[in-house]
Design a protein around this motif. Structure first.
Motif, PDB file in Angstrom:
ATOM      1  N   ALA A   1     -10.784   4.393  47.284  1.00  0.00           N
ATOM      2  CA  ALA A   1     -12.022   4.685  46.565  1.00  0.00           C
ATOM      3  C   ALA A   1     -13.258   4.329  47.384  1.00  0.00           C
ATOM      4  N   LEU A   2     -13.107   3.401  48.332  1.00  0.00           N
ATOM      5  CA  LEU A   2     -14.247   2.962  49.148  1.00  0.00           C
ATOM      6  C   LEU A   2     -14.408   3.759  50.428  1.00  0.00           C
ATOM      7  N   CYS A   3     -13.532   4.740  50.644  1.00  0.00           N
ATOM      8  CA  CYS A   3     -13.475   5.445  51.922  1.00  0.00           C
ATOM      9  C   CYS A   3     -14.774   6.155  52.292  1.00  0.00           C
ATOM     10  N   ARG A   4     -15.480   6.690  51.305  1.00  0.00           N
ATOM     11  CA  ARG A   4     -16.676   7.492  51.596  1.00  0.00           C
ATOM     12  C   ARG A   4     -17.966   6.687  51.443  1.00  0.00           C
ATOM     13  N   ASP A   5     -17.842   5.349  51.508  1.00  0.00           N
ATOM     14  CA  ASP A   5     -19.002   4.471  51.407  1.00  0.00           C
ATOM     15  C   ASP A   5     -19.801   4.779  50.145  1.00  0.00           C
ATOM     16  N   PRO A   6     -19.187   4.627  48.975  1.00  0.00           N
ATOM     17  CA  PRO A   6     -19.834   5.055  47.730  1.00  0.00           C
ATOM     18  C   PRO A   6     -20.985   4.144  47.322  1.00  0.00           C
ATOM     19  N   GLN A   7     -21.857   4.723  46.476  1.00  0.00           N
ATOM     20  CA  GLN A   7     -22.931   3.945  45.863  1.00  0.00           C
ATOM     21  C   GLN A   7     -22.527   3.425  44.481  1.00  0.00           C
ATOM     22  N   ILE A   8     -21.526   4.085  43.896  1.00  0.00           N
ATOM     23  CA  ILE A   8     -21.031   3.719  42.569  1.00  0.00           C
ATOM     24  C   ILE A   8     -19.510   3.617  42.628  1.00  0.00           C
ATOM     25  N   ILE A   9     -18.954   2.594  41.971  1.00  0.00           N
ATOM     26  CA  ILE A   9     -17.501   2.491  41.780  1.00  0.00           C
ATOM     27  C   ILE A   9     -17.216   2.602  40.286  1.00  0.00           C
TER      28      ILE A   9
ATOM     29  N   GLY B   1     -25.243  -4.210  46.329  1.00  0.00           N
ATOM     30  CA  GLY B   1     -26.095  -3.174  45.771  1.00  0.00           C
ATOM     31  C   GLY B   1     -25.379  -1.991  45.161  1.00  0.00           C
ATOM     32  N   LEU B   2     -24.044  -2.020  45.115  1.00  0.00           N
ATOM     33  CA  LEU B   2     -23.328  -0.932  44.458  1.00  0.00           C
ATOM     34  C   LEU B   2     -23.437  -1.091  42.944  1.00  0.00           C
ATOM     35  N   GLY B   3     -23.393   0.017  42.245  1.00  0.00           N
ATOM     36  CA  GLY B   3     -23.247  -0.013  40.808  1.00  0.00           C
ATOM     37  C   GLY B   3     -21.768   0.040  40.470  1.00  0.00           C
ATOM     38  N   VAL B   4     -21.323  -0.800  39.535  1.00  0.00           N
ATOM     39  CA  VAL B   4     -19.908  -0.881  39.192  1.00  0.00           C
ATOM     40  C   VAL B   4     -19.734  -0.598  37.703  1.00  0.00           C
TER      41      VAL B   4
END
Length: 493
Positions: free
Chosen positions: A408-416, A444-447
């Motif tokens: 899930a983190l592969c594409r450097d997400p802004q939201i999980i 700084g990610l939104g979870v």
């Protein structure tokens, strides 16, 4: 007086897979009419022991007695000899998707045969309808198993085992996919059968369940027994966790990393989950951990899927600051069904989440990029494997879930967006995944998490959004009370 023999006796059980000694000289007994909890971390040997008990994975050495059948284990199959005395409900439902509910429930069950040995469909439908009434399930006997939800499929698998009328039943993580309401139904049925003399081996990572359902506890660590047949009455959650881990464990607390003045990373406006459902507005800010909570069927999972871009809303719009959806990492509810490809290695499973990031102009994967990215993400998520090429199906449940997070983190997400983020993992792996989510929020990610576990939400969420009948009915922010959270999740407020 003659002493009553246990219904199950296992002595000196050992099992080796290659160079791994999964069980080492294990003794285990189960009394008639007993609910015996078998605990341990992922990889401790619990599933291997019950698989040896049922014959699903034959033990290499030791003696086994199930009811009146006794034999020495030597690695050869013995499942057929004990099939009439034991049923094994595994973590992943073994249902035939293209068969009906009734056909799945009574497959190879003599109870629905007539006097000539033929299957009586009338009898099968009648018995299925009775089971649905007893379990308070609104499912038609003719419904296809493949069209049911994860919780319904799990309950059907349990019902199938219970309907065989065997004296011993193994329940391996039976509530992992169940809502609180479904769990209540299961526990009522188990307690009812216990009074009739049926014996249960019960495996669960939810330690609070042990005190509600079990009489006795045995704990494994590294393939060996560290606590045998301890009465539940003399134990507490902290003691169980410490015995499982081999060290003192500390329950972590939630942290607030919300960037209060920052623009939302994600906004939903006038979103309707169904054409006739109320409109929903919700924002997700940097550093915020939001839990979507509510009773079963409330719509919390659908809302999460819409926010993750996995499902289109009936009406309304979900967007980021510039209008388009931000990059979102998605952790599905059921890792076995849609989280990973079991026959592929860790490297390939993680890379599947970022093929466009790893491929060049002509569509070929850059091995250098793949090695660098996969190594970094498996370190970040603390995946433990013999190598990055080890098949994910061979990993413990906790490490499988970490692989799903790494993907899930592969594409450097802004939201999980994580649905049931710690389903079927032990207390140690849970704390590691909680720490990962907090670390992502601190950057700084939104979870967004969806969970049916009150403790999990309490440990993670800065804001709890209560969903009921496909609409947001309330929010709890900051230092909310556990009592209020439980009432909201049960739909009582």
């Amino acid at each position: 007086m003659e002493q009553i023999r246990p219904i199950v006796e296992m002595r000196g059980i050992s099992k080796t897979f290659g160079s791994t000694r999964a069980l080492r000289d294990v003794d285990f007994t189960l009394e008639e009419g007993e609910i015996h909890a078998l605990l341990g971390r992922n990889g401790a040997g619990k599933s291997t022991l019950v698989s040896a008990m049922s014959g699903y994975t034959p033990a290499d050495t030791g003696t086994i007695r199930i009811a009146s059948t006794e034999f020495n284990a030597d690695g050869s199959s013995y499942a057929a000899r004990i099939r009439g005395d034991i049923a094994h409900v595994q973590q992943t439902p073994q249902m035939f998707d293209l068969l009906s509910v009734a056909e799945n429930l009574f497959l190879e069950n003599d109870l629905v045969r007539n006097r000539w040995g033929m299957v009586s469909y009338t009898r099968m439908i009648e018995k299925t309808e009775k089971l649905m009434r007893d379990w308070n399930m609104d499912i038609a006997p003719s419904d296809l198993a493949g069209e049911l939800g994860a919780g319904q499929r799990q309950l059907l698998e349990i019902m199938k085992a219970l309907s065989r009328g065997v004296p011993v039943i193994i329940l391996d993580e039976p509530t992992a996919a169940l809502s609180n309401a479904e769990k209540r139904v299961l526990f009522d049925q188990v307690k009812l059968l216990k009074t009739a003399g049926v014996s249960f081996v019960y495996i669960s990572h939810h330690l609070d369940e042990i005190f509600e359902i079990a009489d006795t506890v045995t704990i494994l660590r590294d393939g060996q027994v560290v606590k045998s047949r301890a009465s539940v009455e003399g134990l507490d959650t902290e003691t169980l966790a410490n015995l499982m881990m081999g060290e003192k464990t500390t329950r972590s607390a939630r942290e607030d990393h919300t960037f209060g003045d920052a623009a939302p990373l994600l906004s939903a406006r006038q979103v309707q989950l169904k054409p006739d459902s109320p409109k929903i507005d919700i924002d997700v800010r940097p550093g915020e951990i939001i839990a979507l909570a509510g009773p079963v069927g409330s719509g919390k999972e659908d809302l999460a899927m819409v926010l993750a871009g996995q499902q289109a809303p009936a009406r309304g719009q979900v967007s980021g600051p510039n209008g388009a959806l931000p990059t979102i990492g998605y952790v599905p509810t059921d890792r076995h069904a849609s989280g990973y490809v079991g026959i592929l290695g860790v490297r390939e499973n993680v890379a599947l989440g970022g093929l466009e990031v790893l491929s060049g102009n002509f569509g070929f994967i850059s091995k250098a990029k793949e090695d660098s990215l996969v190594s970094r993400l498996t370190r970040q998520t603390d995946v433990i494997a013999s190598s990055l090429d080890q098949a994910v199906s061979q990993l413990s449940g906790g490490n499988q879930q970490k692989v799903v997070f790494a993907r899930a983190l592969c594409r450097d997400p802004q939201i999980i967006v994580a649905l049931s983020p710690t389903r079927g993992v032990d207390v140690g792996a849970k704390e590691q995944l909680y720490a990962l989510l907090r670390d992502l929020a601190s950057k700084g990610l939104g979870v967004i998490v969806v969970s049916d576990e009150e403790d999990e939400i309490s440990q993670l969420a800065n804001r709890v959004v209560i969903v009921f009948e496909d609409r947001i009915v309330d929010e709890m922010v900051g230092d909310y009370r556990m009592e209020d959270l439980i009432l909201h999740m049960e739909g009582a407020t």
